[in-house]
Each structure stands twice: as structure tokens, then as C-alpha cells.
Design a protein around this motif. Structure first.
Motif, PDB file in Angstrom:
ATOM      1  N   ALA A 198      25.876  35.588  45.887  1.00 13.78           N
ATOM      2  CA  ALA A 198      26.927  36.537  46.251  1.00 13.78           C
ATOM      3  C   ALA A 198      26.349  37.757  46.931  1.00 13.78           C
ATOM      4  O   ALA A 198      26.859  38.231  47.918  1.00 13.78           O
ATOM      5  CB  ALA A 198      27.701  36.936  45.017  1.00 13.78           C
ATOM      6  N   TYR A 227      32.812  34.238  46.982  1.00 18.41           N
ATOM      7  CA  TYR A 227      32.993  33.972  45.549  1.00 18.41           C
ATOM      8  C   TYR A 227      34.431  34.259  45.118  1.00 18.41           C
ATOM      9  O   TYR A 227      35.098  33.402  44.535  1.00 18.41           O
ATOM     10  CB  TYR A 227      32.003  34.807  44.735  1.00 18.41           C
ATOM     11  N   ILE A 228      34.918  35.454  45.401  1.00 15.25           N
ATOM     12  CA  ILE A 228      36.284  35.815  44.996  1.00 15.25           C
ATOM     13  C   ILE A 228      37.285  34.911  45.698  1.00 15.25           C
ATOM     14  O   ILE A 228      38.268  34.450  45.097  1.00 15.25           O
ATOM     15  CB  ILE A 228      36.577  37.289  45.333  1.00 15.25           C
ATOM     16  N   THR A 285      34.176  36.416  36.154  1.00 20.43           N
ATOM     17  CA  THR A 285      34.430  36.597  37.596  1.00 20.43           C
ATOM     18  C   THR A 285      34.213  38.048  37.999  1.00 20.43           C
ATOM     19  O   THR A 285      33.595  38.335  39.028  1.00 20.43           O
ATOM     20  CB  THR A 285      35.867  36.178  37.944  1.00 20.43           C
ATOM     21  N   SER A 340      31.186  38.965  40.549  1.00 23.47           N
ATOM     22  CA  SER A 340      31.645  39.304  41.896  1.00 23.47           C
ATOM     23  C   SER A 340      30.953  40.546  42.436  1.00 23.47           C
ATOM     24  O   SER A 340      30.759  40.681  43.641  1.00 23.47           O
ATOM     25  CB  SER A 340      33.156  39.520  41.902  1.00 23.47           C
TER      26      SER A 340
END
Lengths: 193, 382
Positions: A37, B215-216, B266, B270
Motif C-alpha cells: 500500500a 487497497y481501499i 482495513t 490503509s
């Protein structure tokens, strides 16, 4: 009625299974994206840049100070310098200044100055000193903290060395023959913290 | 009914046989070209399906209206949430230009695909049979078709790219098709069409979109269909008087902790909030933490960093966590000298304030191992 209960039970089991499957998917995504990420890769020895330790004399900067005797021999290398000078009478001195430069990739700090010691007899007619950053030293020093950054503009410092034939307190203390005195000065630089 | 069921299987079999041809025939086309090709193919199959099976009118009852309302509320709430997230994450300008050429060439086939797909689904699966298999098969076929449209082998150079492709594109497509199949099975084409048309077109209609990151985006892509499914299945259960309070309580005991855990996970992974969970790869900070552990970092301004803090910072596009050993003042700015606890020498470069991410607040042993293993797996496959 029993059939309805069974169907209801099957429906709830299916929903539980779906929730577990969703949790597994999100967990797997989290594991994978926790890595990517924000480029979450953490290294210890991080991309060690090609580095260079380079603290040395600037040969061309050697200059004998005004009034000094001229050295009969001298050799200046990167990190060593040797000279031979003759002091004929009290008052003569040999003094020179030479620059030290840090042209490596990281900062340095002068931690130690090591000067050769004079014997008791020699100290009656000879002084030996080194001047660095406005401070004059006649004996070895440790625990110094003079910085020599690598950044251009601040990475050159002058070093002055002076050997003086002084007038002793009595004629008897004068040397009665030519004396060759070996004098050394060592500047100990380390990587700055 | 049995005869119609056979026709449904026959048509689905034909779609299954044609999909590989569709994939190969459209290899050189752009995404828009493939969308046009799919819309034309779907139109042909609609014509055949209508001729053979007809199109049953859906019951316009309370359940249908409630379902449409639920979908609208969930989609609007999702829109509000993600656009609010955009305040933290930033926005991207829409790449879609609203000139007539773009509207016809790019936007129209997307609308046509969604429309034709739901009509065909309705024709094949609504009130044909009580069996769910035709709906499941059609959902799978359409998932494959949509994945073919977005598949670009030239962008998939390694296991990491495949992982992102599966998470960001493939899984959300499968989740959307599964929901559409469920909605069509119970209510006909309309709810599925409404859901999918919003998903497919919001990026083209709105001038800006939040920069959610992969990712989100991936998590939302699988979560929203599931949420809609849960709400609607609950509505159906209540409507059919299947409510059993004790069972609802027991399912909440199971569901709520799972949901909360997922939300927290999450949020932490994130990185959009103040705290972020990251996995540790090497052992430069041992014995405090090492490979396979995870650290919780707190995003703080550089002024709050003190000597002794374990700093999290960017270094040449990777994130490093090392301890601050010296802070130097350079004019108005501060520079940090760092060193891994297990390293013999400090890091050679000084860390600038602009490179600071935050500092480590908590250490969790071993929970980073799945990420470490996955990274090793990706690197091995590469």
C-alpha cells in the motif's frame, strides 16, 4: 414446519459461510496490501550509498609562516607530512600551516591530537605546539569534538605546527651539540555522530 | 418448465463456448472496443433468449421497492463516505471528457452492456426455475466476460501485479455479478441494473473521484455488494415471516466481532488515519522487533520527534524504521541521524523533515509473517 426450519438453518449457514469468505478475502487483501500500500518494505541496511571516507591534507596549501626557517626537506602526502628544519639559535622557529580537507561523503570529527613528547632536557630549549580551530596544544589531547563537515564551504580547516628554539633559563641548559629531535603530530578524525 | 430450463442451459453453454473466441478475437482491441463487442454479443443473445424464453414481468411489490430503496441508500452512503475520505486522500480529476464523441464512444457501450446483461439475466433466470444453478452459471460467465474486458497481459509482469489485478478488478467483478444474480433471481432485472449502472458510470459522470488507492478500492469493491446482499436477505426473511429472534441474536454475536475486526484491520492497513500497521522485513531493529513482527506507527509532525524515538521515514521510495540518535538543526529545519539497533554503524544519510512519516508506538510480535511470506512468494515467483 420442519422443512422450513431446515431451510432457515441452511440459509443461516450459507450467510455465515459468506461472512467467513468475505473476512478471508479482506484479510488476504490486507496482508498483501500491507506490503504494497505504501511500499511497506522495511530494510535494515537501507540502500547504503556509495560512500567515501576522505580526510587528508591539501598539499598545495602548505605555507611556512612568516619568520620561520625554511624546511630543508619536506614531504607531503595525503595523510602524512614529514619535514626537516634546522634551528640554529634561540628564537628560531619552524612554523607552517597546512589545510585539512574532508572531501568524502560524510562528516568527520577531530577526536584526538597526538603530539610527540619532549624530554625534560629538550623542553628546556624547545617547544612544540599544534594549533587547530584557534586552540593551541602542546600535549596530546583526547575527547575533542571539532567537526569537519563534508559539505562544501565548511570542509577545510587549517592546522598550524610550530617548533621553537627557545632561550633557556641558563646557558647550561643549551644543547652542547647538534640535536636532532623527531617530532610528530597526529590528528585523529572519526566519522561524525 | 423443464423444457425452458434446458433452453437456459443451452444458451448458457453457447455463451461459455463463445467466451474464449470473444477473448481471442478482441485481444488487440481497447477496453472500449471490447465493451462494444460484448454489448453486441449480448444484444444477439437477448434476441435469441426473448424468442425462446420470453421475458416475465417482475412483481412490483413492497419487496421490490424496499430493495431498490436499500440499494439507493447504500450507494449514496458509500458515495458520501468515499468522497469524505477524499478530503484526507486527495482527489483525481475525471479523465472522461463530456464531449459528444466521448459520450457516444466510451460511455454508451458501458450503459448498453449493463442494460443488455441484466435483461439477458432476467430472461434466463427470473422465474424460470427454483433452482439457483442457472443464475450462478450466468453470473460466472458474465464475471469472466468482464474480466476479459479489463484484462491486459502487458501490465501483469509479476506476481504482485497479478495480486493487485485479482484484488482490485477480478474479485469486485465477481462480487457485483453475484449480487446481480441474487437480485435478479428474487426481483428481476431492475435492482441489479440500478446497482451496476451506478458502479459502472459514477467515474464518468462526476468530475472528480477520491484517490482511494488500490487497497481501499478493493475492499469497498467486495464489501458493498456483501452489505447490500445482507440487508436485502434480511428484508426478505422478515417479509416471509422467517424472523427468529434468538437466531438473530446468535448470528449478531458471530457477525459483529468479525465486522468490527475487518473495519479496524482495513483502517489500520490503509494508512489513511493517524495510525498505520506495517509489517517488518529485516532484523535491523532486533531485539526489539524483527522480521515477521508488525509495528503500529503514529503519524506525527517532525517537530515531535525526539532522540531515542524509533522513526519511520521514507528513504529512496521505501519505508525504514530506525532509531533517532542525533537531531541536527539546519536553519529552521531539523535533520535526523538514525541507526538500526542491531546495525554496527549509523545510517549514512540524514533524514529530512519532509521524509518523516511518523514514529513507532506499538510492536506486535509475529502478526506480520503472512505479509513477509507473501512478499517472499512474490519475489520467488518473479
Amino acid at each position: 414446519m420442519a422443512k422450513k426450519k431446515i431451510q432457515k438453518k441452511q440459509q443461516q449457514n450459507r450467510q455465515k459461510f459468506l461472512l467467513i469468505a468475505l473476512a478471508a478475502v479482506v484479510l488476504t487483501m490486507s496482508v498483501g496490501f500491507a506490503l504494497y500500500a505504501q511500499t511497506l518494505s522495511i530494510n535494515g541496511q537501507v540502500q547504503v550509498d556509495k560512500s567515501k571516507w576522505s580526510v587528508h591534507f591539501v598539499t598545495s596549501s602548505y605555507a611556512e609562516d612568516s619568520g620561520s626557517v625554511v624546511a630543508s626537506e619536506k614531504t607531503i602526502a595525503d595523510t602524512t607530512m614529514s619535514y626537516k628544519a634546522e634551528l640554529r639559535k634561540p628564537g628560531d622557529f619552524y612554523s607552517f600551516t597546512i589545510n585539512v580537507i574532508n572531501d568524502g561523503t560524510f562528516d568527520a570529527t577531530l577526536k584526538t591530537i597526538t603530539l610527540s613528547s619532549l624530554t625534560t632536557a629538550q623542553s628546556k630549549y624547545l617547544t612544540y605546539e599544534l594549533t587547530y580551530e584557534g586552540n593551541t596544544y602542546t600535549t596530546s589531547q583526547t575527547g575533542l569534538n571539532f567537526s569537519l563537515p563534508a559539505a562544501t564551504g565548511t570542509n577545510i580547516k587549517p592546522v598550524k605546527v610550530k617548533a621553537t628554539y627557545i632561550t633557556p633559563s641558563s646557558e647550561a641548559e643549551l644543547p652542547n651539540e647538534n640535536v636532532t629531535v623527531s617530532l610528530t603530530a597526529t590528528l585523529g578524525y572519526e566519522q561524525a555522530q | 418448465m423443464k423444457g425452458k430450463l434446458k433452453l437456459v442451459y443451452l444458451l448458457e453453454g453457447a455463451i461459455a463456448l463463445l467466451l474464449p473466441r470473444f477473448a481471442f478475437a478482441t485481444t488487440e482491441l481497447t477496453t472500449t472496443g471490447r465493451t462494444w463487442a460484448l454489448s453486441i454479443g449480448l444484444a444477439v443473445f437477448i434476441a435469441i433468449a426473448m424468442a425462446l424464453l420470453g421475458l416475465k414481468r417482475p412483481h412490483k411489490n413492497f419487496l421490490l421497492k424496499s430493495t431498490i430503496r436499500t440499494i439507493a441508500i447504500v450507494m449514496m452512503s458509500t458515495g458520501v463516505i468515499i468522497y469524505t475520505l477524499g478530503i484526507f486522500l486527495g482527489f483525481n480529476r475525471s479523465y472522461f471528457s463530456t464531449n459528444p464523441h466521448n459520450i457516444f464512444v466510451v460511455f454508451l457501450p458501458i450503459v448498453l452492456v449493463v442494460l443488455f446483461e441484466e435483461i439477458l439475466r432476467h430472461s434466463l433466470t427470473y422465474k424460470i426455475t427454483e433452482k439457483k444453478l442457472p443464475a450462478i452459471i450466468f453470473a460466472l460467465l458474465m464475471s469472466i466476460a468482464h474480466i476479459i474486458i479489463v484484462f491486459n497481459p502487458y501490465t501483469l509482469s509479476g506476481a504482485e501485479d497479478w495480486f493487485v489485478f485479482v484484488c482490485v478488478l477480478a474479485l469486485p467483478i465477481i462480487a457485483r455479478e453475484a449480487l446481480a444474480a441474487y437480485l435478479c433471481y428474487h426481483f428481476g432485472a431492475l435492482p441489479g441494473f440500478i446497482f451496476k449502472i451506478v458502479i459502472a458510470t459514477y467515474l464518468y459522470i462526476l468530475p472528480i473521484a477520491p484517490n482511494l488507492g488500490n487497497y481501499i478500492f478493493a475492499v469497498i469493491g467486495v464489501l458493498i455488494p456483501f452489505i447490500i446482499f445482507k440487508l436485502i436477505s434480511k428484508t426478505i426473511s422478515c417479509y416471509n415471516e422467517d424472523v427468529d429472534l434468538t437466531r438473530r441474536t446468535s448470528s449478531r454475536i458471530f457477525t459483529i466481532p468479525v465486522v468490527i475486526t475487518l473495519i479496524v484491520l482495513t483502517a489500520l492497513v490503509s494508512g489513511i488515519f493517524k495510525y498505520q500497521l506495517i509489517a517488518v522485513m529485516p532484523n535491523s531493529m532486533s531485539p526489539i522487533y524483527g522480521r515477521g513482527d508488525a509495528v503500529l506507527l503514529e503519524k506525527v509532525p517532525a517537530d515531535d520527534i525526539k532522540v531515542g524515538d524509533v522513526l519511520v521515514f521514507w528513504h529512496d521510495r521505501i519505508i525504514v524504521t530506525h532509531r533517532v540518535i542525533v537531531i541536527k538543526q539546519q536553519g529552521e529545519h531539523r535533520l535526523f541521524r538514525t541507526k538500526g539497533d542491531a546495525n554496527p554503524k549509523p545510517d549514512t544519510s540524514l533524514v529530512k523533515e519532509s521524509e518523516v512519516v511518523g514514529k513507532v508506538q506499538l510492536i506486535s510480535k509475529f502478526i506480520g509473517y503472512p505479509t513477509v511470506w507473501l512478499n517472499d512468494l512474490f519475489k520467488g515467483v518473479k
